[in-house]
Scaffold this active site. Sequence first.
Site, PDB file in Angstrom:
ATOM      1  N   LYS A  51      16.819  95.114  -6.163  1.00  0.00           N
ATOM      2  CA  LYS A  51      17.965  95.825  -6.705  1.00  0.00           C
ATOM      3  C   LYS A  51      17.749  96.391  -8.102  1.00  0.00           C
ATOM      4  CE  LYS A  51      21.559  95.593  -3.775  1.00  0.00           C
ATOM      5  NZ  LYS A  51      22.450  96.719  -3.470  1.00  0.00           N
ATOM      6  N   SER A 305      13.729  91.217   1.082  1.00  0.00           N
ATOM      7  CA  SER A 305      14.432  91.908  -0.003  1.00  0.00           C
ATOM      8  C   SER A 305      14.908  91.021  -1.136  1.00  0.00           C
ATOM      9  CB  SER A 305      15.634  92.677   0.566  1.00  0.00           C
ATOM     10  OG  SER A 305      16.540  91.782   1.187  1.00  0.00           O
TER      11      SER A 305
END
Length: 505
Positions: A51, A305
């Site tokens: 992110k 992720s």
Amino acid sequence: MFNDYLRKILLARVYDVARETPLELARGLSKRLDNRVLLKREDLQPVFSFKLRGAYNKMVQLDVESRRRGVITASAGNHAQGVALAAQGMNLVAVIVMPKTTPGIKVEAVRSYGAQIILHGNTYDEALEHARGLEAEHGYTFIHPYDDPDVIAGQGTVAVEILRQHPGPIDAVFVPVGGGGLIAGVSAYIKQLRPEIKIIGVEPDDAACLHAALQKGERVVLDQVGIFADGVAVRQIGVETFRIAQHLVDEVVLASSDEICAAIKDIFDDTRSIAEPAGALAVAGMKKYIARHGLKDRTFIAIASGANMNFDRLRHVAERAELGEQREALLAVTIPEEAGSFKRFCHHLGPRGITEFNYRYADARAAQVFAGIQLREGAREKEALLAHLRADGYAAVDMTDNEMAKLHVRHMVGGRAVGVQNERLIRFEFPERPGALMRFLQHLGSRWNISLFHYRNHGAAYGRVLAGIQVAPQDAGEFREFLTSLGYPYWEETDNPAYTLFLGA
């Protein structure tokens, strides 16, 4: 249509804070799945998630006035850490609005970067609404978690690295999907350079906003979302991310919580790292896709992720991983209540291991046992075992996919209630935070008698309660109104075989 994104991604500034993460061969998974499986290790970023790429790329392009006003965002954790880290490096004021259900490890990580934290609401959408209000009130610059071209371009740098690190054939790239920023950036880059590579999104089956939007041909708002995979718990896909995904994403695969738990274990076995549920989502979808299509000797890439996992959640993950991998079956079996019957039952199981066995005397004729059985060949072996037991005269019920049995009954087997009348069994979920259980009990009040109660903290953002409540037939309508007024998700379980076999009067 998406040429602008190719340029934006190639010019994105992310490496002031991000690092190029490795693309690693998952040897164990590759061997077990008969395919070449590569993991894009975004869990190795400084904030343990991809992110920060999008957050920094957006913030570094802000003009002087936007920076002066400070930045604000809403996030369930990983985007918040990216914004906070970027703001610290750029010497900006950062305000982060996070749902009250955000795992503590993510809250503390954001706080460590010096950002101001506001905990508000129980969902991302409630946090977002509050952040937007503060933006209007104080003039902050809003950094969207996913629905912004500069954020999308920052996330797209993951795809740049993938194609550079593996120039050979790639059959598909599996991407976790929440609001869609990562899959929009990855697909916008890969489909322009390597259109033969399939881009497959993966969502939890209880938070599938992109899947629902693609089916309907337009963005939809989910009534509610499960937040086991809190990093992708979004009720509606973004406007820009949906525009891109609608044209470039080949397919969306849905994964259950048990399948996600199994994927967490798979990643651990190959890397000795512990992915968060959203971080293992792509692996869960990849396994399901390979099994569904019977694929062999292909090359697949799954984006790992994130790794912001609450430690106390691990017990739930470990408990569910074998079920998600179909290496364990949960069975309710009726055996004769007589000496030697347990031994005979074990003989019928053959060489399989017993992972748990729950029983308490309740009847002079028959005994109900709750058993966990190890499997080597998945669902096919389970069905064969059930058929074998039934052919030998055992009444056997499969509890492997029975959520109430897995969450509650396996911890409660211990005898039936005597003299309990008009009992209805209800399973509830409520936001897990200090005082939540007491507030739940206060809502329940004293209108009806509680005849059974089971609560177990699973290290998740939502608490699970199983309650037996005595409701006279004439009160059925009033009780139904009461359940609706509570505002908690609930399921009637009175007819669940796990209840009738082990707990019912």
